[in-house]
Design a protein around this motif. Structure first.
Motif, mmCIF file in Angstrom:
data_model
loop_
_atom_site.group_PDB
_atom_site.id
_atom_site.type_symbol
_atom_site.label_atom_id
_atom_site.label_comp_id
_atom_site.label_asym_id
_atom_site.label_seq_id
_atom_site.Cartn_x
_atom_site.Cartn_y
_atom_site.Cartn_z
ATOM 1 N N GLU A 1 0.814 -1.211 0.000
ATOM 2 C CA GLU A 1 0.000 0.000 0.000
ATOM 3 C C GLU A 1 0.848 1.262 0.000
ATOM 4 N N ARG A 2 1.794 1.323 0.926
ATOM 5 C CA ARG A 2 2.665 2.502 0.982
ATOM 6 C C ARG A 2 3.827 2.235 1.926
ATOM 7 N N HIS A 3 4.786 3.134 1.890
ATOM 8 C CA HIS A 3 5.890 3.083 2.841
ATOM 9 C C HIS A 3 5.774 4.284 3.764
ATOM 10 N N GLU B 1 3.582 -0.715 4.529
ATOM 11 C CA GLU B 1 2.204 -1.083 4.845
ATOM 12 C C GLU B 1 1.660 -1.966 3.727
ATOM 13 N N ASP C 1 -8.254 4.616 3.406
ATOM 14 C CA ASP C 1 -7.187 4.754 2.429
ATOM 15 C C ASP C 1 -6.987 6.216 2.054
ATOM 16 N N CYS D 1 -0.200 9.716 6.151
ATOM 17 C CA CYS D 1 1.073 9.005 6.091
ATOM 18 C C CYS D 1 1.960 9.529 4.964
ATOM 19 N N ARG E 1 4.659 11.463 2.879
ATOM 20 C CA ARG E 1 6.049 11.753 3.186
ATOM 21 C C ARG E 1 6.270 13.163 3.727
ATOM 22 N N PHE F 1 3.482 4.094 13.035
ATOM 23 C CA PHE F 1 3.949 3.745 11.692
ATOM 24 C C PHE F 1 4.943 4.795 11.182
ATOM 25 N N LEU G 1 -2.770 -1.745 11.212
ATOM 26 C CA LEU G 1 -3.226 -0.361 11.093
ATOM 27 C C LEU G 1 -4.748 -0.428 10.969
#
Lengths: 88, 703
Positions: free
Chosen positions: A45-47, A55, B283, B290, B292, B397, B513
């Motif tokens: 899904e993503r980092h 993830e 999502d 989440c 960056r 995370f 999560l």
């Protein structure tokens, strides 16, 4: 060398081949308990902002795993990411 | 033998607590401090005049012996043989939840499934056939939405029916496939030869555990019958070996995979897709949270907002009606104690000692602590809401990688947050308990050793008082500074400890999560109230007792001839002790009166403000007009902002309170670590306070 979860990029879909035998028992059990079993499919899904952890979507839920653990999860690639960011 | 209890088991985030709250209702007694004496919550379910004990086990994904929580949950079931297990299953995450269900079913005890969050499953586009599920597992399945109370009545009725024996609920045997089942059945027959063992364990369960080479189960069986266990272990080893050569995988892995196989099979036959799942809201939020660049900014923003609202609501905005106008919640509490203080003032002339005890010792001490109840209430309210929403997992995370640099991990964040890491006003005791989710001892120990540096609720009164005295215009800025200071110290300390005393490999980090959801207001409020009430209770018991004791030390012995109050205080036991420490403590700017308060604060930091108040109140007893401690210190010639700041730093870092030390001892398993934690943090606190004070005093003329 087998491909592992570590090698996948965001958007890749893969099937789990198994957990590396050299993995310590407690780590392996933990990964199995969370559903990283042979034959299960996952999608990256993503980092996290610093690239680690990763993830994945697995059995309909989201799981975060560190890259060190991701190296233990051997996979075969099912579908490469299409490089199109579908954010909308 | 059964105890007639109902236990609630289930995955974390499956809504276990909601089910528990709904079953026990408002009239329950939560008699435990989360985990100090008991590791689980228990309450009472009332039904037509009957009372049933309901126990909320820790949320787990599995029942292996590799984590403490799983072992606690498992042992509770094995040891207590409850009348009924309620397994809370998240319908929107069925497959993984059923993995635990199969493990509970292996124990062959009466069981009812609360198929929770069926609404979330439908929103995600699938429907679970509860009747089919019930048929496959052989136990009643009740669809629920526990957060909104849907299905609870049916669940309650079914539980009663099962406990009273009116409803069959023993799960169907779990089948792992022919080759494995054959071995388990053969070994079960062997187990049946030993009635002492079957009294305690279901034969097939023990057989499975022995084949899995489960050390905890083996040890438990050994205690009951060492000889029998040795024979069984030998046979299990042979069986495991046969399975392993047949399948070319180790037995434990194989059994786990088969459990997931069973879960997948059930999902296939019970779940129907009703709509094409669209990109879900979780999502979309994660895309931003989440991200960056934006993610870390949002994190800082959330913390800043938290401080802002907590201070505004608890202290700065006068929004509660009070005598002669409007007051803030903190103002109302202070007002009540002012009234009390005024009410007892006639006593001063007639019984000076008794008045001093009531006014300085009790009203001053306890009032000083209770003043912060509004602040702590709102802090808990926001933190509970964040925990409930699912955002905290994202924080772990995002921060796992940076924390790893310091030898910690993402989950350490949970302990820090509970201990006051976001904002302030947590408690290190539940924080240290929260480290149980970590599996590896080294990460856990390290987190335990630095968690007390976080700004817990007990430190808030000290900060708030000193900020009001010396930094009245910069509350948010100073709080943010203190917040950053506690984090930096915790991180640097763990970096050093990890490379010196707590060396070892890092823990695997595998974390769910959970999907975001709107915090349930009633649940958050209840959680907040439980935590706040604990704080109030502590103020009324431990803190009160220490305050009275401290007051006595500060009042006796009295000098024979009449002297002024400062001299009387200096003459008292506490005064002498404080003076004895002064040569050392003056390096950090602390006078002997501050020392008295700090020594009292070893027991609990709530005491510091009260004891300072007592020390300066005793001195100023002749003052006609009442002055708050903050105002008194601000006006005092010996005090300045640098000294105030050095004191805040010292209070932040020095020895954890008695309760925390006891918990560290219990959770780390040795007094050694508890003693180490006390000594190293006090030494560190002193060194940093000295540095802050000395550098600050050099810079003060230029500020």
């Amino acid at each position: 060398m087998r491909k592992t979860l570590f090698d996948l990029i965001t958007g890749d879909t893969a099937r789990i081949v198994g957990i590396n035998r050299k993995t310590p028992a407690c780590v392996r059990m933990r990964l199995l308990d969370m559903g990283l079993t042979k034959g299960a499919t996952l999608r990256v899904e993503r980092h996290a902002p610093l690239g680690d952890p990763v993830e994945i979507l697995l059995k309909g839920y989201r799981l975060a795993i560190r890259m060190t653990e991701a190296r233990n999860i051997e996979v075969e690639l099912l579908e490469k990411a299409d490089y199109v960011i579908t954010s909308s | 033998m059964t105890t007639g209890e109902i236990v609630i088991a289930g995955n974390p985030n499956a809504g276990k607590t909601s089910v528990y709250n709904q079953l026990t209702g408002a009239a329950q007694q939560v008699s435990n401090y989360p985990g100090v004496t008991v590791e689980y919550k228990s309450g009472v379910m009332r039904h037509e005049g009957k009372k049933l004990t309901v126990v909320d086990l820790p949320g787990t994904y599995s029942l292996t012996a590799y984590s403490q929580e799983e072992l606690v949950a498992r042992n509770y079931i094995v040891d207590r043989q409850p009348a009924l297990i309620v397994d809370v299953v998240d319908a929107s995450n069925l497959e993984r939840n059923l993995y635990l269900t199969t493990q509970i079913a292996e124990m062959r005890m009466p069981m009812v499934i609360a198929l929770n969050m069926v609404d979330a499953a439908e929103r995600r586009g699938y429907q679970v056939d509860a009747d089919k599920l019930s048929q496959l597992l052989g136990v009643p399945v009740i669809p629920t939405v526990a957060s909104r109370g849907i299905g609870i009545k049916a669940l309650r009725d079914t539980c009663i029916a099962v406990v009273e024996g009116r409803h069959e609920a023993v799960p169907a045997p779990v089948c792992f496939g022919h080759a494995v089942d054959e071995e388990i059945d053969a070994l079960s027959e062997q187990v049946r030869l030993y009635p002492v063992l079957t009294e305690r364990f279901a034969p097939s369960w023990l057989a499975t555990k022995l084949i899995e080479r489960d050390e905890a189960a083996t040890a438990q069986a050994q205690v009951i019958d060492a000889e029998a266990t040795a024979a069984l272990v030998r046979q299990a080893e042979e069986a495991a070996h046969r399975i392993e050569t047949h399948f070319d995988t180790d037995a434990a892995t194989l059994v786990a995979e088969h459990r997931y196989g069973i879960a997948a099979g059930i999902v296939k036959s019970c779940v129907s897709v009703t709509a094409q799942a669209r990109r879900d809201i979780t999502d979309q939020i994660d895309q931003v949270v989440c991200n960056r660049l934006v993610g870390p900014l949002i994190l800082v923003g959330v913390v800043a907002l938290l401080f802002f609202w907590v201070f505004k609501l608890s202290d700065e905005w006068a929004w509660l009606p009070w005598i002669g106008g409007w007051e803030s919640p903190t103002g109302v509490v202070a007002g009540v104690f002012d009234l009390l203080s005024a009410a007892i003032s006639p006593l001063e002339a007639r019984m000076p000692m008794f008045h001093s005890l009531l006014d300085a010792g009790i009203i001053g001490g306890v009032g000083g602590v209770l003043n912060f109840v509004p602040l702590i209430f709102f802090m808990f309210l926001f933190v509970s809401a964040l925990e409930d929403s699912g955002y905290i997992a994202r924080v772990a995370f995002i921060l796992d990688r940076p924390l790893r640099v310091f030898g910690l991990q993402g989950k350490s964040i949970l302990a820090f947050i509970v201990a006051g890491g976001i904002g302030a006003g947590g408690c290190a005791v539940p924080g240290i308990m929260a480290t149980r989710t970590m599996r590896e001892d080294k990460d856990r120990l390290l987190t335990m050793l630095v968690t007390p540096f976080m700004n817990c609720g007990a430190k808030m009164p000290v900060y708030a008082m000193l900020i009001a005295a010396f930094f009245p215009g910069d509350r948010i800025l100073v709080m943010m500074t203190l917040w950053a200071f506690s984090w930096i110290t915790a991180l640097c300390a763990s970096w050093v400890l990890r490379r010196t005393i707590v060396r070892g490999p890092q823990t695997p980090f595998v974390m769910e999560l959970p999907p975001y959801h709107m915090p349930v207001f009633r649940g958050v409020l209840r959680h907040t109230w439980e935590r706040t009430w604990m704080y109030i209770k502590k103020a009324g018991t431990i803190i009160l007792a220490i305050n009275i004791l401290l007051w006595a030390f500060m009042y006796f012995p009295r000098p024979s001839e009449a002297v002024d109050d400062t001299e009387a205080l200096a003459y008292s036991m506490a005064g002498r002790a404080g003076k004895a420490l002064e040569p050392v403590s003056s390096a950090a700017g602390f006078d002997w009166k501050t020392n008295i308060a700090l020594v009292g604060g070893f027991a609990a930091k709530e005491v510091v403000v009260g004891a300072l108040g007592t020390a300066y109140a005793l001195e100023n007893q002749t003052d006609e007009d009442f002055q708050s401690l903050s105002a008194r210190l601000a006006a005092h010639p010996d005090w300045n902002p640098v000294r105030g700041f050095a004191l805040m730093i010292f209070v932040m870092l020095y020895a954890p309170c008695f309760v925390t030390i006891a918990v560290i001892r219990r959770e780390s398993g040795s007094w050694k670590w508890a003693a180490f934690s006390t000594i190293y943090s006090t030494a560190l606190a002193f060194v940093l306070a000295v540095v802050v004070y000395q550098v600050g005093m050099l810079l003060l003329p230029y500020l």
